[in-house]
Write a protein that holds these residues in place. Sequence first.
Motif, PDB file in Angstrom:
ATOM      1  N   LYS A   4      33.251  39.278  38.431  1.00  0.00           N
ATOM      2  CA  LYS A   4      32.720  40.575  38.014  1.00  0.00           C
ATOM      3  C   LYS A   4      31.360  40.421  37.347  1.00  0.00           C
ATOM      4  CE  LYS A   4      34.013  44.648  35.314  1.00  0.00           C
ATOM      5  NZ  LYS A   4      35.053  45.244  34.470  1.00  0.00           N
ATOM      6  N   LEU A   5      30.446  41.306  37.735  1.00  0.00           N
ATOM      7  CA  LEU A   5      29.147  41.468  37.083  1.00  0.00           C
ATOM      8  C   LEU A   5      29.108  42.877  36.505  1.00  0.00           C
ATOM      9  CD1 LEU A   5      26.623  40.211  39.795  1.00  0.00           C
ATOM     10  CD2 LEU A   5      27.259  39.026  37.704  1.00  0.00           C
ATOM     11  N   PRO A  25      26.743  35.341  35.233  1.00  0.00           N
ATOM     12  CA  PRO A  25      27.477  34.108  34.932  1.00  0.00           C
ATOM     13  C   PRO A  25      27.682  33.215  36.158  1.00  0.00           C
ATOM     14  CG  PRO A  25      28.973  35.968  35.025  1.00  0.00           C
ATOM     15  CD  PRO A  25      27.590  36.519  35.198  1.00  0.00           C
ATOM     16  N   PHE A  26      27.249  33.693  37.327  1.00  0.00           N
ATOM     17  CA  PHE A  26      27.381  32.921  38.562  1.00  0.00           C
ATOM     18  C   PHE A  26      26.325  33.419  39.543  1.00  0.00           C
ATOM     19  CE2 PHE A  26      30.452  36.353  38.293  1.00  0.00           C
ATOM     20  CZ  PHE A  26      30.119  37.127  39.387  1.00  0.00           C
ATOM     21  N   SER A  27      26.065  32.634  40.571  1.00  0.00           N
ATOM     22  CA  SER A  27      25.042  32.978  41.556  1.00  0.00           C
ATOM     23  C   SER A  27      25.604  33.902  42.636  1.00  0.00           C
ATOM     24  CB  SER A  27      24.509  31.706  42.214  1.00  0.00           C
ATOM     25  OG  SER A  27      23.637  32.042  43.278  1.00  0.00           O
ATOM     26  N   LEU A  28      24.746  34.753  43.138  1.00  0.00           N
ATOM     27  CA  LEU A  28      25.108  35.621  44.258  1.00  0.00           C
ATOM     28  C   LEU A  28      24.484  35.124  45.562  1.00  0.00           C
ATOM     29  CD1 LEU A  28      24.786  39.223  42.782  1.00  0.00           C
ATOM     30  CD2 LEU A  28      26.812  37.795  43.003  1.00  0.00           C
ATOM     31  N   ASP A  55      35.355  34.750  47.914  1.00  0.00           N
ATOM     32  CA  ASP A  55      35.569  35.643  46.780  1.00  0.00           C
ATOM     33  C   ASP A  55      35.136  37.072  47.065  1.00  0.00           C
ATOM     34  OD1 ASP A  55      36.328  33.628  44.823  1.00  0.00           O
ATOM     35  OD2 ASP A  55      34.220  33.026  44.771  1.00  0.00           O
ATOM     36  N   PHE A  56      35.683  37.967  46.247  1.00  0.00           N
ATOM     37  CA  PHE A  56      35.134  39.304  46.104  1.00  0.00           C
ATOM     38  C   PHE A  56      34.412  39.330  44.768  1.00  0.00           C
ATOM     39  CE2 PHE A  56      38.758  40.332  48.909  1.00  0.00           C
ATOM     40  CZ  PHE A  56      38.039  40.900  49.949  1.00  0.00           C
ATOM     41  N   ILE A  57      33.292  40.014  44.724  1.00  0.00           N
ATOM     42  CA  ILE A  57      32.526  40.147  43.490  1.00  0.00           C
ATOM     43  C   ILE A  57      32.405  41.631  43.190  1.00  0.00           C
ATOM     44  CG2 ILE A  57      30.324  39.716  42.339  1.00  0.00           C
ATOM     45  CD1 ILE A  57      29.997  37.368  44.442  1.00  0.00           C
TER      46      ILE A  57
END
Length: 124
Positions: A4-5, A25-28, A55-57
């Motif tokens: 989640k963003l 917190p992580f790269s897209l 993953d789903f973001i």
Amino acid sequence: MQKKLVVEKVEKRDERLWLICDHPPFSLEQARPKNHMLVDSDNIAFIYILETDEDFIYVAIPSEFWMDIKQVLTDGTPIFLQSGTIEMELTHFKEELTYLIENIDGNANYGEQMEQAVKEIFLT
């Protein structure tokens, strides 16, 4: 698995509306639009879904930014996400959001607070 963003700010520049996550917190890097949205009634937010092969973001758009989105819903302004150095268009955003707004109006399944927030911003 889902990540989640949360959108931290919104800017209108270069004839686009930018949803911005300055410190993801992580790269897209491998992410792509799924062209689908959900509702987070607990946090009064709309969720745009991105996906990778694993993953789903979830990109959460809190209600504090809805007025900015309302202003571009009816014109041709595209909506983009900027997360760190990654930028991408959130395709089908307007169609998905319009569908959700219409579905939430008068629908108690989304919770009273969510329904009221949507009415105050999008249906007045």
